[in-house]
Scaffold this motif. Structure first.
Motif, PDB file in Angstrom:
ATOM      1  N   TYR A   5       0.727  -1.060  -0.215  1.00  0.00           N
ATOM      2  CA  TYR A   5      -0.014  -0.160   0.030  1.00  0.00           C
ATOM      3  C   TYR A   5       1.230   1.387  -0.119  1.00  0.00           C
ATOM      4  N   LEU A   6       2.140   1.530   1.385  1.00  0.00           N
ATOM      5  CA  LEU A   6       2.953   2.564   0.870  1.00  0.00           C
ATOM      6  C   LEU A   6       3.759   2.734  -0.621  1.00  0.00           C
ATOM      7  N   ASP A  10       2.919   5.923  -3.229  1.00  0.00           N
ATOM      8  CA  ASP A  10       4.487   6.132  -3.749  1.00  0.00           C
ATOM      9  C   ASP A  10       4.288   6.433  -5.024  1.00  0.00           C
ATOM     10  N   ARG A  11       3.832   6.086  -5.739  1.00  0.00           N
ATOM     11  CA  ARG A  11       3.854   5.297  -7.195  1.00  0.00           C
ATOM     12  C   ARG A  11       2.045   6.447  -7.659  1.00  0.00           C
ATOM     13  N   ALA A  12       1.345   6.419  -7.251  1.00  0.00           N
ATOM     14  CA  ALA A  12       0.718   7.638  -7.438  1.00  0.00           C
ATOM     15  C   ALA A  12       1.022   8.876  -7.246  1.00  0.00           C
ATOM     16  N   VAL A  32      -4.834   6.314  -0.031  1.00  0.00           N
ATOM     17  CA  VAL A  32      -5.041   6.922   1.064  1.00  0.00           C
ATOM     18  C   VAL A  32      -6.254   6.308   1.570  1.00  0.00           C
ATOM     19  N   ASP A  33      -7.196   6.275   0.775  1.00  0.00           N
ATOM     20  CA  ASP A  33      -8.304   5.481   1.932  1.00  0.00           C
ATOM     21  C   ASP A  33      -7.353   4.083   1.969  1.00  0.00           C
ATOM     22  N   ILE A  53       5.191   6.938   7.888  1.00  0.00           N
ATOM     23  CA  ILE A  53       5.804   7.065   6.633  1.00  0.00           C
ATOM     24  C   ILE A  53       4.590   7.473   5.205  1.00  0.00           C
ATOM     25  N   MET A  54       3.222   7.301   5.837  1.00  0.00           N
ATOM     26  CA  MET A  54       2.405   7.705   4.474  1.00  0.00           C
ATOM     27  C   MET A  54       2.441   8.933   4.574  1.00  0.00           C
TER      28      MET A  54
END
Length: 83
Positions: A5-6, A10-12, A32-33, A53-54
């Motif tokens: 998910y992280l 990061d790619r988005a 994020v959701d 981290i997010m």
């Protein structure tokens, strides 16, 4: 899963920085959701570190991006309502 998910977030974010637009901003919001939903079900240390981290991955303009996405969604909803 947390790493997955992280990485997706990061790619988005990178895509949104390279090609700013509603589609890319919406993808960031989706990431994020998903990440927040995942973190809600985790133990406190994982939830805390994942959130830290997010937060480092999100750019300063993230809130501006979300405002644009929200405005576009509201305009779309109003257009459907008035047609």
């Amino acid at each position: 899963m947390l790493l997955k998910y992280l990485n997706e977030l990061d790619r988005a974010v990178q895509a949104a920085r390279l090609h700013p637009g509603l589609e890319q901003f919406s993808r960031c919001a989706e990431c994020v959701d998903v990440l927040r939903d995942y973190l809600r079900g985790q133990m406190e240390p994982v939830r805390r570190r994942g959130t830290e981290i997010m937060d480092t991955l999100l750019p300063e303009q993230f809130e501006d991006w979300m405002a644009m996405v929200g405005a576009a969604r509201n305009a779309e909803a109003q257009q459907r309502y008035h047609v």
